[in-house]
Design a protein around this motif. Sequence first.
Motif, PDB file in Angstrom:
ATOM      1  N   ARG A   1      79.556  79.674  39.953  1.00 41.44           N
ATOM      2  CA  ARG A   1      78.546  79.805  38.904  1.00 41.44           C
ATOM      3  C   ARG A   1      78.443  81.262  38.443  1.00 41.44           C
ATOM      4  O   ARG A   1      78.449  81.548  37.240  1.00 41.44           O
ATOM      5  N   ARG A   2      78.363  82.180  39.397  1.00 39.27           N
ATOM      6  CA  ARG A   2      78.218  83.594  39.044  1.00 39.27           C
ATOM      7  C   ARG A   2      79.448  84.091  38.282  1.00 39.27           C
ATOM      8  O   ARG A   2      79.326  84.815  37.293  1.00 39.27           O
ATOM      9  N   VAL A   3      80.626  83.707  38.776  1.00 41.26           N
ATOM     10  CA  VAL A   3      81.861  84.146  38.117  1.00 41.26           C
ATOM     11  C   VAL A   3      81.931  83.607  36.693  1.00 41.26           C
ATOM     12  O   VAL A   3      82.262  84.332  35.744  1.00 41.26           O
ATOM     13  N   ALA A   4      81.629  82.329  36.523  1.00 41.60           N
ATOM     14  CA  ALA A   4      81.694  81.713  35.200  1.00 41.60           C
ATOM     15  C   ALA A   4      80.692  82.357  34.244  1.00 41.60           C
ATOM     16  O   ALA A   4      81.013  82.635  33.075  1.00 41.60           O
ATOM     17  N   ARG A   5      79.505  82.612  34.718  1.00 42.13           N
ATOM     18  CA  ARG A   5      78.486  83.247  33.864  1.00 42.13           C
ATOM     19  C   ARG A   5      78.923  84.654  33.459  1.00 42.13           C
ATOM     20  O   ARG A   5      78.731  85.070  32.318  1.00 42.13           O
ATOM     21  N   SER A   6      79.499  85.359  34.391  1.00 44.50           N
ATOM     22  CA  SER A   6      79.976  86.700  34.081  1.00 44.50           C
ATOM     23  C   SER A   6      81.063  86.653  33.011  1.00 44.50           C
ATOM     24  O   SER A   6      81.053  87.441  32.056  1.00 44.50           O
ATOM     25  N   GLU A   7      82.001  85.713  33.154  1.00 45.40           N
ATOM     26  CA  GLU A   7      83.087  85.599  32.179  1.00 45.40           C
ATOM     27  C   GLU A   7      82.577  85.174  30.807  1.00 45.40           C
ATOM     28  O   GLU A   7      83.140  85.569  29.776  1.00 45.40           O
ATOM     29  N   LEU A   8      81.504  84.379  30.778  1.00 42.11           N
ATOM     30  CA  LEU A   8      80.933  83.926  29.511  1.00 42.11           C
ATOM     31  C   LEU A   8      79.980  84.947  28.909  1.00 42.11           C
ATOM     32  O   LEU A   8      79.551  84.798  27.757  1.00 42.11           O
ATOM     33  N   GLY A   9      79.622  85.971  29.688  1.00 41.15           N
ATOM     34  CA  GLY A   9      78.673  86.966  29.207  1.00 41.15           C
ATOM     35  C   GLY A   9      77.248  86.474  29.204  1.00 41.15           C
ATOM     36  O   GLY A   9      76.427  86.905  28.373  1.00 41.15           O
ATOM     37  N   ILE A  10      76.921  85.590  30.135  1.00 38.37           N
ATOM     38  CA  ILE A  10      75.580  85.016  30.244  1.00 38.37           C
ATOM     39  C   ILE A  10      74.848  85.696  31.390  1.00 38.37           C
ATOM     40  O   ILE A  10      75.335  85.716  32.525  1.00 38.37           O
ATOM     41  N   ALA A  11      73.684  86.246  31.127  1.00 39.88           N
ATOM     42  CA  ALA A  11      72.890  86.892  32.168  1.00 39.88           C
ATOM     43  C   ALA A  11      72.471  85.881  33.224  1.00 39.88           C
ATOM     44  O   ALA A  11      72.312  84.685  32.941  1.00 39.88           O
ATOM     45  N   ASP A  12      72.274  86.369  34.448  1.00 41.42           N
ATOM     46  CA  ASP A  12      71.930  85.478  35.557  1.00 41.42           C
ATOM     47  C   ASP A  12      70.666  84.680  35.298  1.00 41.42           C
ATOM     48  O   ASP A  12      70.545  83.534  35.731  1.00 41.42           O
ATOM     49  N   ASP A  13      69.703  85.277  34.593  1.00 44.41           N
ATOM     50  CA  ASP A  13      68.415  84.612  34.405  1.00 44.41           C
ATOM     51  C   ASP A  13      68.278  83.933  33.045  1.00 44.41           C
ATOM     52  O   ASP A  13      67.209  83.436  32.688  1.00 44.41           O
ATOM     53  N   ALA A  14      69.358  83.871  32.262  1.00 45.21           N
ATOM     54  CA  ALA A  14      69.284  83.246  30.938  1.00 45.21           C
ATOM     55  C   ALA A  14      69.452  81.737  31.056  1.00 45.21           C
ATOM     56  O   ALA A  14      70.442  81.266  31.630  1.00 45.21           O
ATOM     57  N   PRO A  15      68.518  80.946  30.533  1.00 42.03           N
ATOM     58  CA  PRO A  15      68.678  79.485  30.577  1.00 42.03           C
ATOM     59  C   PRO A  15      69.851  79.043  29.707  1.00 42.03           C
ATOM     60  O   PRO A  15      70.015  79.520  28.580  1.00 42.03           O
ATOM     61  N   LEU A  16      70.656  78.144  30.247  1.00 36.77           N
ATOM     62  CA  LEU A  16      71.897  77.756  29.560  1.00 36.77           C
ATOM     63  C   LEU A  16      72.031  76.250  29.483  1.00 36.77           C
ATOM     64  O   LEU A  16      72.069  75.562  30.508  1.00 36.77           O
ATOM     65  N   LEU A  17      72.110  75.736  28.258  1.00 35.56           N
ATOM     66  CA  LEU A  17      72.399  74.327  28.017  1.00 35.56           C
ATOM     67  C   LEU A  17      73.898  74.154  27.800  1.00 35.56           C
ATOM     68  O   LEU A  17      74.568  75.068  27.321  1.00 35.56           O
ATOM     69  N   CYS A  18      74.397  72.963  28.117  1.00 34.19           N
ATOM     70  CA  CYS A  18      75.824  72.708  27.983  1.00 34.19           C
ATOM     71  C   CYS A  18      76.066  71.331  27.377  1.00 34.19           C
ATOM     72  O   CYS A  18      75.319  70.387  27.643  1.00 34.19           O
TER      73      CYS A  18
END
Length: 377
Positions: free
Chosen positions: A189-206
């Motif tokens: 999860r952390r790696v994918a968020r980092s690659e997508l440029g999504i902050a750890d605390d940003a809510p993300l819909l998919c």
Amino acid sequence: MAAGEGAPTRVLHVIGAMDRGGAEALIMNVFRSIDRTRLQFDFLEHEERECAYDAEIRELGGSIYHLPRFVGANILEYRSRCRHFFAEHGDYSVVHGHIGSCAAIYLSEARRAGLYAVAHSHNTNNRDLARIPFAVVSYPTRFVADAFFACSLGAGIDRFGRKVVSGPHFRIVNNGIILERYRFSERRRRVARSELGIADDAPLLCHVGRFVPQKNHQFLLEMFSRVVERRPDVRLVLVGGGPLERETRGLAQELGVSSRILFLGVREDVASILMAADAFVFPSLWEGLGIAAIEAQATGLPCLLSSSLPPLSKVSDGASFLSLGEGPQRWAAAAIDLLEAGCDDRSAQVEAVRNAGFDIVDTAEKLSSFYRTHELW
């Protein structure tokens, strides 16, 4: 291509193109899971181009053949090409048909050559006038095939009729997945968020799905624009490609949410992207099953699913159905509820999916036995 003594039993899959999609993913998951010293898959595609899975098919020992697309006007040529193909390639244990529009033709020619024919329904159809030509040309399939498979009861009834579905030659084939690929991992999860440029605390819909009318991206974006009104920090990732992608990007601009959306295209790392997300939304107009919803639940994502999906697609407590008739505003509120509720132990949800019968090991075992014996489970 006659099989020699000790050679594996061969099955021919007839399909439009081996690109990334629900039916294709099922076939490849089974292909990867079977004992290929005893059973091998070949493919008859209706595209001349190199398709997404073609290289892997060859690596796994499969052969790829080609037919022209059936367009109605070429029915005589198409039937002739099918007849010639099966005359040349007559040593298959099963011809497994996944493309519906011309199944009555190629399966009848397979049976003419003495081969065992299977028709497989992977979807339901839209209910407008556009479905009538497909219904007309596919109708004779129910009188041609030796066995009938579907991803759900609704998909079977829609394609083959209630008489076939209630008979002895029909079975539901669960679209099993390789479950360990989808077991939630905080590191992934952390790696994918980092690659997508999504902050750890940003809510993300998919959302995962091709840009086609069935997937209802217009509704999805109208819903998302309302989510942004209440939660300006939210982001949306869209996985997939298709003919309506440009139109969808334009709508995102019109709604003022394009800066909050990541269009990721066709991806091989869908499991990791699902792990990166906090909730999954799937407002399809119709679905035979909705394999993306099964995959999302396997990663422990809370899921908001259109009530047009079959009940079979809900395999965990984290999934809920909502009618599209409730409108984008109600969907937005439900999506926000999912984001705020979260999920305590996402890695445990794999077991719920396994218990629901979507482990590819089970699916592959059933199909492997059937391919060799022609005995339904």
